[in-house]
Design a protein around this motif. Sequence first.
Motif, PDB file in Angstrom:
ATOM      1  N   ASP A  75       0.830  -1.202   0.000  1.00 45.18           N
ATOM      2  CA  ASP A  75       0.000   0.000   0.000  1.00 45.18           C
ATOM      3  C   ASP A  75       0.869   1.259   0.000  1.00 45.18           C
ATOM      4  N   TRP A  76       1.964   1.216   0.759  1.00 40.66           N
ATOM      5  CA  TRP A  76       2.852   2.374   0.797  1.00 40.66           C
ATOM      6  C   TRP A  76       3.478   2.623  -0.574  1.00 40.66           C
ATOM      7  N   ARG A  77       3.890   1.572  -1.238  1.00 38.62           N
ATOM      8  CA  ARG A  77       4.510   1.750  -2.552  1.00 38.62           C
ATOM      9  C   ARG A  77       3.515   2.274  -3.582  1.00 38.62           C
ATOM     10  N   ALA A  78       2.234   2.007  -3.357  1.00 36.19           N
ATOM     11  CA  ALA A  78       1.220   2.607  -4.228  1.00 36.19           C
ATOM     12  C   ALA A  78       1.061   4.095  -3.924  1.00 36.19           C
ATOM     13  N   ARG A  79       1.132   4.458  -2.650  1.00 31.54           N
ATOM     14  CA  ARG A  79       0.988   5.857  -2.260  1.00 31.54           C
ATOM     15  C   ARG A  79       2.250   6.665  -2.538  1.00 31.54           C
ATOM     16  N   CYS A  80       3.375   5.976  -2.695  1.00 33.20           N
ATOM     17  CA  CYS A  80       4.667   6.618  -2.911  1.00 33.20           C
ATOM     18  C   CYS A  80       5.209   6.117  -4.243  1.00 33.20           C
ATOM     19  N   ALA A  81       4.743   6.704  -5.339  1.00 37.62           N
ATOM     20  CA  ALA A  81       5.002   6.185  -6.681  1.00 37.62           C
ATOM     21  C   ALA A  81       6.409   6.552  -7.143  1.00 37.62           C
ATOM     22  N   MET A  82       7.007   5.643  -7.928  1.00 37.60           N
ATOM     23  CA  MET A  82       8.343   5.860  -8.477  1.00 37.60           C
ATOM     24  C   MET A  82       8.266   6.106  -9.982  1.00 37.60           C
ATOM     25  N   VAL A  99      -0.165   1.905 -18.420  1.00 33.87           N
ATOM     26  CA  VAL A  99      -0.689   2.850 -17.429  1.00 33.87           C
ATOM     27  C   VAL A  99      -1.592   2.131 -16.425  1.00 33.87           C
ATOM     28  N   LEU A 100      -2.384   1.194 -16.903  1.00 34.12           N
ATOM     29  CA  LEU A 100      -3.284   0.461 -16.017  1.00 34.12           C
ATOM     30  C   LEU A 100      -2.540  -0.344 -14.954  1.00 34.12           C
ATOM     31  N   VAL A 101      -1.273  -0.670 -15.211  1.00 33.85           N
ATOM     32  CA  VAL A 101      -0.466  -1.349 -14.196  1.00 33.85           C
ATOM     33  C   VAL A 101      -0.425  -0.534 -12.900  1.00 33.85           C
ATOM     34  N   GLY A 102      -0.529   0.780 -13.030  1.00 32.15           N
ATOM     35  CA  GLY A 102      -0.572   1.623 -11.843  1.00 32.15           C
ATOM     36  C   GLY A 102      -1.808   1.431 -10.991  1.00 32.15           C
ATOM     37  N   ARG A 103      -2.814   0.722 -11.522  1.00 27.80           N
ATOM     38  CA  ARG A 103      -4.045   0.464 -10.772  1.00 27.80           C
ATOM     39  C   ARG A 103      -4.023  -0.892 -10.057  1.00 27.80           C
ATOM     40  N   ALA A 123     -11.060   4.386 -17.929  1.00 32.67           N
ATOM     41  CA  ALA A 123     -11.327   5.817 -18.085  1.00 32.67           C
ATOM     42  C   ALA A 123     -10.295   6.648 -17.334  1.00 32.67           C
ATOM     43  N   ILE A 124      -9.916   6.207 -16.133  1.00 31.44           N
ATOM     44  CA  ILE A 124      -8.904   6.914 -15.356  1.00 31.44           C
ATOM     45  C   ILE A 124      -7.570   6.913 -16.091  1.00 31.44           C
ATOM     46  N   ALA A 125      -7.187   5.749 -16.635  1.00 36.07           N
ATOM     47  CA  ALA A 125      -5.908   5.635 -17.331  1.00 36.07           C
ATOM     48  C   ALA A 125      -5.887   6.488 -18.601  1.00 36.07           C
ATOM     49  N   LEU A 126      -6.974   6.438 -19.364  1.00 34.85           N
ATOM     50  CA  LEU A 126      -7.030   7.215 -20.601  1.00 34.85           C
ATOM     51  C   LEU A 126      -7.022   8.710 -20.302  1.00 34.85           C
ATOM     52  N   SER A 127      -7.720   9.109 -19.248  1.00 39.78           N
ATOM     53  CA  SER A 127      -7.747  10.516 -18.877  1.00 39.78           C
ATOM     54  C   SER A 127      -6.355  11.005 -18.466  1.00 39.78           C
ATOM     55  N   ALA A 128      -5.601  10.146 -17.777  1.00 37.52           N
ATOM     56  CA  ALA A 128      -4.238  10.511 -17.397  1.00 37.52           C
ATOM     57  C   ALA A 128      -3.366  10.702 -18.632  1.00 37.52           C
ATOM     58  N   LEU A 129      -3.520   9.819 -19.623  1.00 39.32           N
ATOM     59  CA  LEU A 129      -2.758   9.974 -20.866  1.00 39.32           C
ATOM     60  C   LEU A 129      -3.140  11.259 -21.590  1.00 39.32           C
ATOM     61  N   GLU A 130      -4.416  11.562 -21.632  1.00 38.26           N
ATOM     62  CA  GLU A 130      -4.864  12.777 -22.305  1.00 38.26           C
ATOM     63  C   GLU A 130      -4.347  14.015 -21.592  1.00 38.26           C
ATOM     64  N   ARG A 131      -4.220  13.928 -20.290  1.00 38.06           N
ATOM     65  CA  ARG A 131      -3.691  15.059 -19.522  1.00 38.06           C
ATOM     66  C   ARG A 131      -2.276  15.424 -19.986  1.00 38.06           C
ATOM     67  N   PHE A 132      -1.523  14.428 -20.416  1.00 38.89           N
ATOM     68  CA  PHE A 132      -0.163  14.672 -20.873  1.00 38.89           C
ATOM     69  C   PHE A 132      -0.057  14.626 -22.393  1.00 38.89           C
ATOM     70  N   GLN A 161      -1.932   5.749  -9.759  1.00 37.67           N
ATOM     71  CA  GLN A 161      -1.813   5.102  -8.452  1.00 37.67           C
ATOM     72  C   GLN A 161      -2.488   5.933  -7.368  1.00 37.67           C
ATOM     73  N   GLU A 162      -2.828   7.180  -7.696  1.00 36.89           N
ATOM     74  CA  GLU A 162      -3.394   8.124  -6.730  1.00 36.89           C
ATOM     75  C   GLU A 162      -2.457   8.293  -5.531  1.00 36.89           C
ATOM     76  N   PRO A 163      -1.203   8.688  -5.811  1.00 31.96           N
ATOM     77  CA  PRO A 163      -0.190   8.727  -4.753  1.00 31.96           C
ATOM     78  C   PRO A 163      -0.248   9.996  -3.919  1.00 31.96           C
ATOM     79  N   ASP A 164       0.376   9.923  -2.762  1.00 33.30           N
ATOM     80  CA  ASP A 164       0.636  11.108  -1.950  1.00 33.30           C
ATOM     81  C   ASP A 164       1.969  11.739  -2.341  1.00 33.30           C
ATOM     82  N   ILE A 165       2.903  10.890  -2.793  1.00 30.75           N
ATOM     83  CA  ILE A 165       4.251  11.330  -3.150  1.00 30.75           C
ATOM     84  C   ILE A 165       4.631  10.694  -4.479  1.00 30.75           C
ATOM     85  N   ILE A 166       5.338  11.443  -5.316  1.00 26.47           N
ATOM     86  CA  ILE A 166       5.985  10.874  -6.493  1.00 26.47           C
ATOM     87  C   ILE A 166       7.490  11.085  -6.342  1.00 26.47           C
TER      88      ILE A 166
END
Length: 269
Positions: A75-82, A99-103, A123-132, A161-166
């Motif tokens: 769970d921590w590694r999901a919140r603290c993405a690399m 990108v979906l691997v992050g889910r 939808a979340i993954a595609l939206s993230a790609l569109e953001r960039f 991943q919806e992280p607190d930290i990247i």
Amino acid sequence: MLIIEGLTRRYGDRIAVDDVCLEVPRGSFVGVIGRSGAGKSTLLRMVNRLADPSAGRILWEGRDVTALQGRALRDWRARCAMVFQQFNLSGRLDVLTNVLVGRLNAVPAHRSLLRLWSAEDRAIALSALERFDIGELAAQRAEHLSGGQQQRVAIARALVQEPDIILADEPIASLDPRNTRVVMDALARINREFGITVLCNLHALDIARAYCDRLVGLSAGRLVFDGPPEALDAAAARELYGLEADEAVDHAPALPGPTPQVAPFALHA
């Protein structure tokens, strides 16, 4: 807040990180600077727990990260993405699946193994790609993308991943100047729009000054500078880089401008 207390990592007789202490408030954009071998990557890997400290503690909102095991550690590694220098994508998979691997931490194991992604996850993954600005690449295999495109895919994967930290470990080291700007803009937008804390290892001082609101300098594993970019003068740069100080100063890109309007993307609470 992220608190690092006396963090040390030894490899036999060699000390890679030596008694580092830091406090990083939520929402900061911190550049970790120093020459190659200074301990920057080891520091970030310990925060994510990809490497275990030899001594010291890592605390997040008062919780001892260094004591986590099993599910709590995942769970921590999901919140603290690399985000890695070499992207760490699966080249034979399409961009959307990468990108979906992050889910993965948010879905049952049987669904992830069979790639039974929900419509919401897609939808979340595609939206993230569109953001960039790479939504049109969703169906392409990752190995066919340029380095800058691959790094944006890696950042999108971290975001879902919806992280607190990247933690970004030399994310621009293998990129040309144009893609350097694109990738650093992407990290700055995540920090600015979502309030996600970013710790970013960087070698080029001018890029660090342009994007970061705080710089942390390591030399031989020890913390030798901690302050705002404008406080990093020539003497401090020489202490960090020695004879390499001039080489570490690149032409700085302009600060990120207004964020263009793109498809909405909202992190879950």
